[in-house]
Design a protein around this motif. Structure first.
Motif, PDB file in Angstrom:
ATOM      1  N   ALA A 210    -110.093  31.698  76.947  1.00 11.06           N
ATOM      2  CA  ALA A 210    -111.364  31.358  77.590  1.00 11.06           C
ATOM      3  C   ALA A 210    -112.049  30.207  76.865  1.00 11.06           C
ATOM      4  CB  ALA A 210    -112.274  32.581  77.626  1.00 11.06           C
ATOM      5  N   ALA A 241    -115.162  31.904  82.689  1.00 11.40           N
ATOM      6  CA  ALA A 241    -114.579  32.114  81.361  1.00 11.40           C
ATOM      7  C   ALA A 241    -115.455  33.040  80.520  1.00 11.40           C
ATOM      8  CB  ALA A 241    -114.406  30.769  80.652  1.00 11.40           C
ATOM      9  N   THR A 261    -109.550  35.240  83.853  1.00 10.08           N
ATOM     10  CA  THR A 261    -109.121  34.124  83.007  1.00 10.08           C
ATOM     11  C   THR A 261    -108.273  33.137  83.794  1.00 10.08           C
ATOM     12  OG1 THR A 261    -109.063  35.692  81.160  1.00 10.08           O
ATOM     13  CG2 THR A 261    -108.150  33.519  80.762  1.00 10.08           C
ATOM     14  N   ALA A 264    -110.474  31.080  86.018  1.00 10.30           N
ATOM     15  CA  ALA A 264    -111.096  29.998  85.252  1.00 10.30           C
ATOM     16  C   ALA A 264    -110.110  28.854  85.038  1.00 10.30           C
ATOM     17  CB  ALA A 264    -111.602  30.524  83.911  1.00 10.30           C
TER      18      ALA A 264
END
Length: 275
Positions: A210, A241, A261, A264
């Motif tokens: 992240a 994130a 994740t 993102a």
């Protein structure tokens, strides 16, 4: 029904062993980056097919090399571990696909040939053993860091991608590695695979992924003119994130954390394309 009758056709088995999802995502990303860079249509077609062939080779070599490990942990959903195709045949097709990827890159210039060859060699090195070392993340950082340059090296005159694009690509690659492996940590440990995510643990891997995604988004944001669409993507990437990091502290890392994740990471890829 006999085992032979239950097996899928050869082409379907081969396709199933290529890691179809990632193969298609990377191919579509090559198309999007090439279009954004203004690559001529005939060059763009060659670039996309070359990238597709390269990804097929990477996916097949991964499953061919890991066939015994996958079978040991009961991954019979995978064609090679399930006996639908032999590791030797899959590896032969993987080698042929890698050669085809380089041959298709030749008309696009020596710069792309070199970049593609390095990226493929890096990915194959990961499959062949680097995945079990503390530097397992390096092939992903290297290959994805070079990836934005595939498009810019395919235009005339060719050039490497700008620094922020390469940084965003490297961050994307790191996130893909750290997050994707989290789902298989226990199975990997049982078969002796101890890469960086296995040493860090699931929670630390998600946090690092992240953080890398946000760093990549920030690099794109700083490197561009920060138009409204850029601001929207930067905020979206950062928000998703951060949500993944918060979730990883609320509950044990699981499917929801993985999905957040990866979302993102996909938003970062989209931000890179529209930048």
């Amino acid at each position: 029904m006999t085992d032979a009758a239950a097996r899928p056709p050869l082409v379907r088995a081969l396709w199933g062993a290529t890691h179809p999802g990632p193969t298609l995502v990377v191919t579509v990303l090559a198309l999007a980056l090439g279009t954004a860079a203004g690559v001529e249509p005939w060059r763009l077609v060659l670039l996309v097919v070359a990238v597709f062939a390269g990804q097929v080779s990477v996916g097949l070599s991964n499953d061919a090399i890991d066939g015994a490990r996958d079978a040991a942990v009961g991954r019979t959903d995978k064609p090679i571990a399930g006996g639908a195709i032999t590791p030797e045949r899959a590896l032969a097709v993987a080698v042929a696909s890698a050669v085809l990827a380089i041959v298709l890159s030749l008309p696009l210039g020596p710069g792309l040939v070199a970049a593609h060859a390095v990226a493929l060699a890096s990915a194959w090195a990961y499959n062949a053993g680097l995945k079990s070392t503390p530097i397992s993340i390096v092939p992903f950082v290297l290959s994805f860091g070079l990836f934005p340059s595939f498009a810019t090296l395919s235009v005339s005159p060719p050039a490497l991608a700008v620094w922020w694009a390469g940084l965003a690509g490297a961050a994307l690659g790191a996130a893909v590695h750290l997050t994707n492996v989290v789902r298989d940590l226990d199975d990997d440990r049982r078969t002796g695979v101890r890469g960086l995510p296995h040493r860090l643990g699931a929670r630390a891997s998600v946090m690092l992924a992240a953080g890398g995604i946000v760093a990549g988004a920030l690099a794109v944001f700083v490197g561009t003119d920060a138009a409204l669409v850029g601001v929207v993507f930067f905020v979206a990437v950062t928000a998703v994130a951060v949500a993944a990091v918060v979730l990883v502290f609320v509950r044990p890392p699981g499917r929801a954390v993985f999905q957040l994740t990866m979302l993102a990471a996909l938003l970062l890829a989209a931000q890179l394309v529209v930048a």
